[in-house]
Design a protein around this motif. Structure first.
Motif, PDB file in Angstrom:
ATOM      1  N   ARG A   1       0.699  -1.523   0.143  1.00 25.88           N
ATOM      2  CA  ARG A   1       0.259   0.075  -0.359  1.00 25.88           C
ATOM      3  C   ARG A   1       1.191   1.430  -0.062  1.00 25.88           C
ATOM      4  O   ARG A   1       0.664   2.218   0.489  1.00 25.88           O
ATOM      5  CB  ARG A   1      -0.886  -0.017   0.928  1.00 25.88           C
TER       6      ARG A   1
ATOM      7  N   THR B   1      -8.739   5.486  -5.767  1.00 22.14           N
ATOM      8  CA  THR B   1      -8.588   5.126  -4.624  1.00 22.14           C
ATOM      9  C   THR B   1      -6.753   5.889  -4.745  1.00 22.14           C
ATOM     10  O   THR B   1      -6.284   4.626  -4.748  1.00 22.14           O
ATOM     11  CB  THR B   1      -8.807   4.925  -3.152  1.00 22.14           C
TER      12      THR B   1
ATOM     13  N   LEU C   1     -13.973  -0.557  -7.019  1.00 21.98           N
ATOM     14  CA  LEU C   1     -12.692   0.513  -6.517  1.00 21.98           C
ATOM     15  C   LEU C   1     -11.565  -0.093  -7.384  1.00 21.98           C
ATOM     16  O   LEU C   1     -11.320  -0.876  -6.625  1.00 21.98           O
ATOM     17  CB  LEU C   1     -12.691   0.400  -5.366  1.00 21.98           C
TER      18      LEU C   1
ATOM     19  N   VAL D   1      -7.594   0.521  -6.245  1.00 23.21           N
ATOM     20  CA  VAL D   1      -6.743   0.778  -5.694  1.00 23.21           C
ATOM     21  C   VAL D   1      -5.393   1.154  -5.873  1.00 23.21           C
ATOM     22  O   VAL D   1      -4.721   0.029  -6.399  1.00 23.21           O
ATOM     23  CB  VAL D   1      -6.202   0.125  -3.738  1.00 23.21           C
TER      24      VAL D   1
ATOM     25  N   LYS E   1      -4.449   2.247   4.356  1.00 20.63           N
ATOM     26  CA  LYS E   1      -5.617   1.674   4.106  1.00 20.63           C
ATOM     27  C   LYS E   1      -6.488   3.129   4.287  1.00 20.63           C
ATOM     28  O   LYS E   1      -6.197   3.645   5.367  1.00 20.63           O
ATOM     29  CB  LYS E   1      -6.240   0.711   4.485  1.00 20.63           C
ATOM     30  N   THR E   2      -7.061   3.343   2.685  1.00 22.48           N
ATOM     31  CA  THR E   2      -7.785   4.589   2.811  1.00 22.48           C
ATOM     32  C   THR E   2      -9.470   4.926   3.104  1.00 22.48           C
ATOM     33  O   THR E   2      -9.865   3.940   3.311  1.00 22.48           O
ATOM     34  CB  THR E   2      -7.707   5.248   1.378  1.00 22.48           C
TER      35      THR E   2
ATOM     36  N   LYS F   1     -12.173   5.069   1.574  1.00 18.87           N
ATOM     37  CA  LYS F   1     -12.796   5.140   0.409  1.00 18.87           C
ATOM     38  C   LYS F   1     -12.821   2.915   0.734  1.00 18.87           C
ATOM     39  O   LYS F   1     -13.674   2.618   0.184  1.00 18.87           O
ATOM     40  CB  LYS F   1     -12.491   5.520  -0.585  1.00 18.87           C
ATOM     41  N   GLU F   2     -11.302   2.951   1.084  1.00 19.99           N
ATOM     42  CA  GLU F   2     -11.343   1.108   1.296  1.00 19.99           C
ATOM     43  C   GLU F   2     -12.226   0.773   2.184  1.00 19.99           C
ATOM     44  O   GLU F   2     -12.767  -0.509   1.542  1.00 19.99           O
ATOM     45  CB  GLU F   2      -9.964   0.788   0.886  1.00 19.99           C
ATOM     46  N   LYS F   3     -12.151   1.683   3.059  1.00 20.61           N
ATOM     47  CA  LYS F   3     -12.616   1.528   4.209  1.00 20.61           C
ATOM     48  C   LYS F   3     -13.676   0.267   4.041  1.00 20.61           C
ATOM     49  O   LYS F   3     -14.705   0.166   4.511  1.00 20.61           O
ATOM     50  CB  LYS F   3     -12.010   1.990   5.621  1.00 20.61           C
TER      51      LYS F   3
ATOM     52  N   ALA G   1     -15.581   0.282   1.334  1.00 22.63           N
ATOM     53  CA  ALA G   1     -15.688  -0.045   0.371  1.00 22.63           C
ATOM     54  C   ALA G   1     -16.372  -1.318   1.121  1.00 22.63           C
ATOM     55  O   ALA G   1     -17.238  -2.592   1.173  1.00 22.63           O
ATOM     56  CB  ALA G   1     -15.168  -0.414  -0.866  1.00 22.63           C
ATOM     57  N   GLU G   2     -14.576  -1.430   2.399  1.00 21.12           N
ATOM     58  CA  GLU G   2     -15.038  -3.049   2.628  1.00 21.12           C
ATOM     59  C   GLU G   2     -16.814  -3.044   3.496  1.00 21.12           C
ATOM     60  O   GLU G   2     -17.318  -3.631   3.548  1.00 21.12           O
ATOM     61  CB  GLU G   2     -13.903  -3.064   3.665  1.00 21.12           C
TER      62      GLU G   2
ATOM     63  N   ILE H   1     -13.217  -5.346  -6.042  1.00 23.88           N
ATOM     64  CA  ILE H   1     -11.565  -4.431  -5.303  1.00 23.88           C
ATOM     65  C   ILE H   1     -10.782  -3.908  -6.653  1.00 23.88           C
ATOM     66  O   ILE H   1     -10.045  -5.062  -5.750  1.00 23.88           O
ATOM     67  CB  ILE H   1     -11.262  -4.128  -4.134  1.00 23.88           C
TER      68      ILE H   1
END
Length: 457
Positions: free
Chosen positions: A343, A379, A412, A414, A420-421, A423-425, A427-428, A439
């Motif tokens: 990341r 993101t 999404l 990445v 971890k952004t 936006k990713e959080k 999405a999860e 993702i």
């Protein structure tokens, strides 16, 4: 050799004059970069500026034509520029570029033993006075207690092993000598957030005092120079930018060599910005507020008027120079599992430009394409690819671009990022609630857009 002229810095090479115009001059219609070949030049005329009036350097060609006229402001060196051009016309090699008067700082770089940023095993420092190197120091050291493990991936990059530092000084002692060498100078590094966070984390792990130090970042200055049209580079990695400004070839990931390159970048960009004076004034005129290292925190160098950082932001950092270091300062020195996702990339305070206008999806795109009728959000950072380019190509393939993760989002993508952004959080969270969101890693998007054969990061 480089010379400051009115609204420009002039590089005199064996073949041409290269003008790097200031942001103001470019905004008034002059080209940001202009190359004037000297192959047809026959002579040079020079009139020196006075305290109140401009001078000029005129390069003439055959039949007494004027190849170019370069205006020289009061206080600038018209005779030096004219003499340099005359020397080239005589077939002499241009002299090495001089420094920048008043530009005093110390450039620093660290290398680490493992994925914990505090595991410093080498420190390099190069002192610059008037933009030129005057002294350098290198320290090999044993990483702080508990962080002594050397990961193979780190060794493969910098070549330093546990045996190499077995008889070296402890990190805390080497750091103390570094800060004595630094004195009251501003510390410059290529991504100063990483190097300063590494030093602070190492000192705190070793239970050693952390001094108060001002920070300046050659990476941020290079990105600013790109935005201003002063440089044109494929990416902002240390070797790329150093090569562009004419620095000597160097051994990347040797700490002192990297520090020297960072200093050369600052000096080279200062000349191109037409700057003379202190390191603080250089960054202030480019609308940056210097960062700071202290016992309490590392505050990154920011654009002036940037909103204050949260406490969470202050603990993070990033390393743009390679893809091996963990984005954070956790104490574990164990290797990541092979399934963990890389990341690294810009930390949250380092803004990634987002276009204002979302392109409309192409209704005539291939309906069998993986992006057709998908709601796609990006993101992270995708350098060297601009988000606007990626958005347009997603839209060409019938995808609907979204700025945020919503209940409509289906993909999404990445990019590189320090943690971890949000936006990713998000999405999860939606995935956990049953929403079908794929993702994608950045490589999958680049392959779909047929950009995977573009120049590497």
């Amino acid at each position: 050799m480089s010379y400051t002229a009115h609204g420009a810095v002039v590089d005199v090479t064996a073949d041409a004059l290269i003008l790097h115009r200031s942001q103001l001059a470019a905004s008034l219609g002059a080209p940001a970069h202009e190359e004037i070949p000297l192959a047809g030049a026959t002579g040079v005329e020079c009139s020196a500026p006075t305290a109140t009036s401009f001078g000029q350097v005129v390069v003439r060609g055959e039949s007494d034509t004027e190849l170019t006229i370069i205006r020289i402001a009061p206080g600038q060196d018209s005779e030096g520029l004219a003499s340099a051009v005359e020397a080239v016309l005589r077939g002499e090699t241009p002299a090495v570029s001089a420094g920048v008067k008043g530009l005093n700082f110390t450039a620093v770089d660290v290398e680490t033993a493992n994925d914990n940023w505090g595991s410093v095993c080498q420190i390099g420092a190069v002192r610059f006075r008037d933009g030129e190197e005057t002294e350098s120091r290198t320290w090999l050291c044993t990483p702080p207690p508990g962080l002594e493990h050397f990961d193979e991936v780190n060794v493969s990059i910098h070549g330093i092993t546990a045996d190499d530092v077995a008889d070296a000084s402890p990190f805390a002692d080497a750091a103390a000598e570094l800060f004595e060498f630094l004195g009251t100078d501003t510390l410059v590094a290529h991504n100063a957030q990483f190097d300063s966070t590494a030093l602070r984390t190492g000192l705190r792990t070793a239970k050693a005092p952390v001094p108060d130090v001002r920070l300046a970042c050659s990476l941020a200055l290079a990105r600013d120079a790109s935005r201003a049209g002063v440089i044109d580079v494929a990416n902002h990695k240390l070797p790329t930018v150093a090569s562009f400004v004419g620095a000597d070839d160097f051994q990347h990931h040797e700490a002192t060599a990297d520090a020297r390159a960072a200093g050369a970048i600052v000096t080279g960009l200062a000349r191109r910005f037409g700057h003379s004076g202190s390191i603080e004034d250089l960054f202030t005129t480019r609308e940056f507020a210097l960062g700071s290292l202290s016992e309490e925190s590392v505050i990154p160098m920011l654009r002036a008027n940037t909103a204050p950082l949260s406490a969470a932001d202050l603990g993070a950092g990033t390393d743009f120079r390679d893809n091996t270091r963990m984005a954070g300062t956790e104490t574990s020195s164990k290797k990541k599992s092979s399934g963990s996702q890389d990341r690294r990339g810009p930390a949250p305070w380092q803004s990634v430009a987002t276009p204002d206008t979302i392109p409309d999806p192409n209704p005539y795109a291939d309906p069998e394409g993986a992006l057709f009728n998908q709601h796609v959000t990006l993101t992270g950072d995708f350098e060297p690819f601009d988000k606007g380019l990626l958005w347009s190509k997603i839209a060409e393939r019938g995808g609907q671009v979204g700025k945020n993760v919503t209940k409509k989002t289906t993909i999404l993508v990445v990019g590189q990022w320090a943690t971890k952004t949000s936006k990713e959080k998000r999405a999860e969270e939606l995935q956990a609630k049953g929403q079908d969101i794929a993702i994608w890693p950045v490589d999958k998007l680049l392959s779909e857009l047929q950009l995977d054969e573009a120049p590497p990061f």
